[in-house]
Design a protein around this motif. Structure first.
Motif, short mmCIF file in Angstrom:
data_model
loop_
_atom_site.label_atom_id
_atom_site.label_comp_id
_atom_site.label_asym_id
_atom_site.label_seq_id
_atom_site.Cartn_x
_atom_site.Cartn_y
_atom_site.Cartn_z
N LYS A 36 -5.30 5.87 -0.65
CA LYS A 36 -4.25 4.86 -0.78
C LYS A 36 -4.44 4.04 -2.04
N GLU A 48 -0.97 9.80 -3.71
CA GLU A 48 -0.19 10.94 -4.23
C GLU A 48 1.23 10.52 -4.59
N THR A 49 1.72 9.42 -4.01
CA THR A 49 3.02 8.88 -4.41
C THR A 49 2.94 8.22 -5.78
N LEU A 69 -2.56 0.43 -4.42
CA LEU A 69 -1.57 -0.66 -4.44
C LEU A 69 -0.46 -0.30 -5.41
N ILE A 85 0.84 -1.20 0.00
CA ILE A 85 0.00 0.00 0.00
C ILE A 85 0.88 1.25 0.00
N GLU A 86 0.64 2.14 -0.94
CA GLU A 86 1.31 3.44 -0.97
C GLU A 86 0.24 4.53 -0.98
N ARG A 87 0.62 5.74 -0.59
CA ARG A 87 -0.29 6.87 -0.72
C ARG A 87 -0.54 7.11 -2.20
#
Lengths: 449, 449
Positions: free
Chosen positions: B99, B52-53, B101, B48-50
């Motif tokens: 969030k 916005e990343t 993937l 899981i990444e934000r």
């Protein structure tokens, strides 16, 4: 790629640095080797499951903690107006999310066993190590993405499975050098104890109260149960049960079918561990979850306040929720994150854990890079980990680089070394220096393996 | 747990049976061992990444393929009315999903390097193996959840990194016994070729057309480019480039800074592989992605129609999107899923791959289970994988069980065996039988390890 954003993690998730990965792998590899020796085979299931597979398996609280994945495309198109105009999140979810992230490895196992039953040989001994996801409030030691490490036997009622799984506990913790006590109880024993209090009317409450004994003590448990109006005799009985004065060997316990089963299982089980003081009967052990039906375990680390670092139990009807035939199972789960913390606290990780590379060669100038690379490649071709330093920085940085990566030796290469073929090889930790040519080095490293 | 549902996977995801996991692990372990020998260290980042990343890094098409995770709780509460009443999915997403993937391992690497730069020793040589997720339409060989396997060097411009990564390709495929050709080109060479056609006005189009050469051939590429009104001379030049008659060694190529850099890099690079016929200059290799700036690779399997089974290249400014300093990097990626398919097609997996257990003991009756278990445990205590069969089924099932798990020997235990301590040990594949006691067996198995 123009917009610059501050790099950060999603809450409750972690990056792992190389030295952390090496330590985690050390734990995983140790456990896997034991699993394999006992005939457990590894499976994998996807991170993403259909929400209908996951929902309703973990109670209302669990359903709330499932991570749900938004459908692709124009997902709002067919959502009824009244759901959206009322901002009804709960109703909206089933229209806009079909998938979720797995919450544990047990429900996926149940799905897997039913779906692949014709491809599986029973008894099915599988292990599974992988991340699971829960939308819990993150706090120290609790993450939204964390690993589980489970071994289960599906389709065998033999108590030898319980003996085997206990051996696995013992062997894993011995290999990791963690001193443990393995607490054992039987759900039918607790059930039987319930029979003696208010004719079994508050058995579930008794089990729930026992589950808190570690935190609130025997007096706390009895105090909590006293609100059900227990007689002094009943309170005394429960005190004797919790203190072990009464246990599964008592004749009264065996005067029901369940009690007899608990007695037989526990007697046979402990008969295999008469010389093993780490395996003990622990009457207050209850395990929160409903679905256990036989022997249950928790493993605690001696001398470290950490809660349990492994657990397990026998359960029935794992596969029933997916329409499978009635299959009994028994399984254990290692608490990887806590084991990691315990090993850090007790300083149990071996020093040599990340040592993949033996030597770092540092070319002093571009003209000697090709020669240096050839030396490195000679070692690699013989199976020795070696590196050429390709950063353009100060000598201290080269030492720091080698130290951070756990590299044992460093050798600078200049024109003299190219001419003579002899290198001054410095031991990073002792700072001792030896003079060796590439053949001598090769033999040294092979002899160290 | 009452509602019964048919077990099924979310589309585009897979379960892996034990024998498949064993084969996948064989590939992973082979690659990891080579990575480690070359000084690459393993890292992990969360699934899981934000958002916005992730958003804006993969183009509009990529953004659509990101799996987005629904916020927890009452996520619709603060979404503006007009977004919901108009069923505007696109606008709604940023209100209800924070969030996602991860889509690859490269953007997480960029985030990681910037976020942890004070904890990292540069040049940073890391590898990362893990699943990524894309909401692509599933089809044969294309999944929504699949593994990537990347090695990158961040913070070193030295061409020796390219040489090293090419050695890794060679070594991995040699170990896996896959016959390969490594196609090499340089983005600045292609750039320089562009200078010669319409004064560099259609360089991007030329690179895009070259990228299709494998599918449409040289004539197809030239035909596609002819719509830009090229002269016969320009078409001839491009034909000569694609056929290799003109290459990076030509003097005209070197008459610009970029051309000179391409010439120098490629000359130095191929100078290290003069004896390696598997590494070839391949002028039509373009690699789709924008961000490559130096040498690029693709690896193809000789004799199997499969597209590339690995790829890579040098890129600049990986970390710029997260406000990091300008760091050059170079990396390679193994196409695990395709490597698996190639190895199945060419029958390259070793027979012994899942052999964790040497022998299956089958107790003929409950009375001999304890004796049998003791024999099994004796072998395990000496480090030998062994199992006791705890299913209650026919003799053929026991053989099937052993065969399916790749167990080598089987021994039935009855009262005679308990009395004599001598077992008839049958080789599962040859059906040969030997008579051994437990000590003899132990020595046999140790000698086989």
């Amino acid at each position: 790629m123009s917009q610059k954003i501050k790099p950060s993690l999603s809450k409750g998730t972690r990056d792992f640095l190389p030295r952390e990965v090496a330590k985690r792998n050390y734990i995983f590899e140790t456990i896997k080797a034991v699993f394999r020796k006992y005939g457990f085979e590894q499976i994998e299931t996807p991170a993403i499951e259909r929400l209908e597979t996951l929902t309703g398996k973990y109670g209302d609280e669990g359903d709330k903690l499932l991570f749900k994945i938004l459908n692709s495309g124009d997902y709002l198109k067919d959502v009824p107006d009244e759901v959206l105009t009322t901002h009804n999140s709960q109703l909206a979810t089933k229209h806009i999310a079909e998938k979720g992230l797995r919450y544990d490895l047990t429900v996926p196992l149940a799905r897997y066993v039913v779906q692949h039953k014709s491809e599986i040989t029973f008894p099915f001994k599988r292990f599974h190590i992988g991340p699971v996801w829960r939308a819990d409030r993150p706090q120290k030691g609790r993450y939204q993405e964390f690993y589980q490490c489970d071994a289960d036997v599906i389709g065998s009622t033999s108590l030898w499975n319980e003996v085997e799984l206990t051996q696995i506990f013992l062997e894993v913790y011995k290999a990791l050098k963690i001193p443990v006590t393995i607490l054992v109880n039987h759900r039918l024993y607790l059930q039987r104890i319930g029979d003696f209090v208010k004719q079994g009317a508050i058995t579930a409450e008794i089990i729930a109260a026992f589950d808190k004994c570690d935190k609130i003590g025997i007096d706390g448990v009895l105090n909590e149960l006293s609100k059900y109006g227990l007689s002094q005799e009943e309170l005394n009985l429960l005190r004797n049960v919790l203190s072990g004065t009464i246990n599964y060997l008592n004749i009264e316990i065996q005067e029901s079918e369940e009690g007899k089963k608990a007695h037989n299982d526990l007697s046979k089980f402990f008969g295999q561990f008469t010389n093993e003081s780490a395996v003990i009967f622990y009457p207050a052990l209850a395990r929160g979850l409903d679905y256990y039906t036989g022997i249950i375990w928790e493993v605690v680390c001696n001398g470290v306040q950490m809660g349990s670092i492994a657990s397990g139990g026998r359960y029935d009807n794992l596969t029933e929720m997916f329409g499978g035939q009635n299959l009994s199972g028994v399984g254990i789960s290692f608490g990887i994150e806590r084991i990691y913390d315990v090993m850090e606290e007790l300083n149990l990780f071996p020093d040599t854990i990340s040592q993949g590379v033996k030597i770092l060669f540092v070319p002093r100038e571009p003209a000697v890079e090709e020669f240096t690379y050839t030396q490195v490649q000679t070692l690699r071709d013989a199976g020795i980990g070696a590196e050429i330093f390709l950063g353009n920085v100060k000598k201290q940085k080269q030492f720091d680089y080698a130290t951070a990566k756990g590299i044992l030796y460093i050798a600078e290469i200049g024109q003299d070394e190219v001419a003579s073929g002899v290198f001054r090889v410095k031991n990073i930790s002792t700072r001792e220096e030896i003079r060796q040519n590439i053949d001598e080095l090769l033999h040294l490293f092979i002899s160290q393996q």
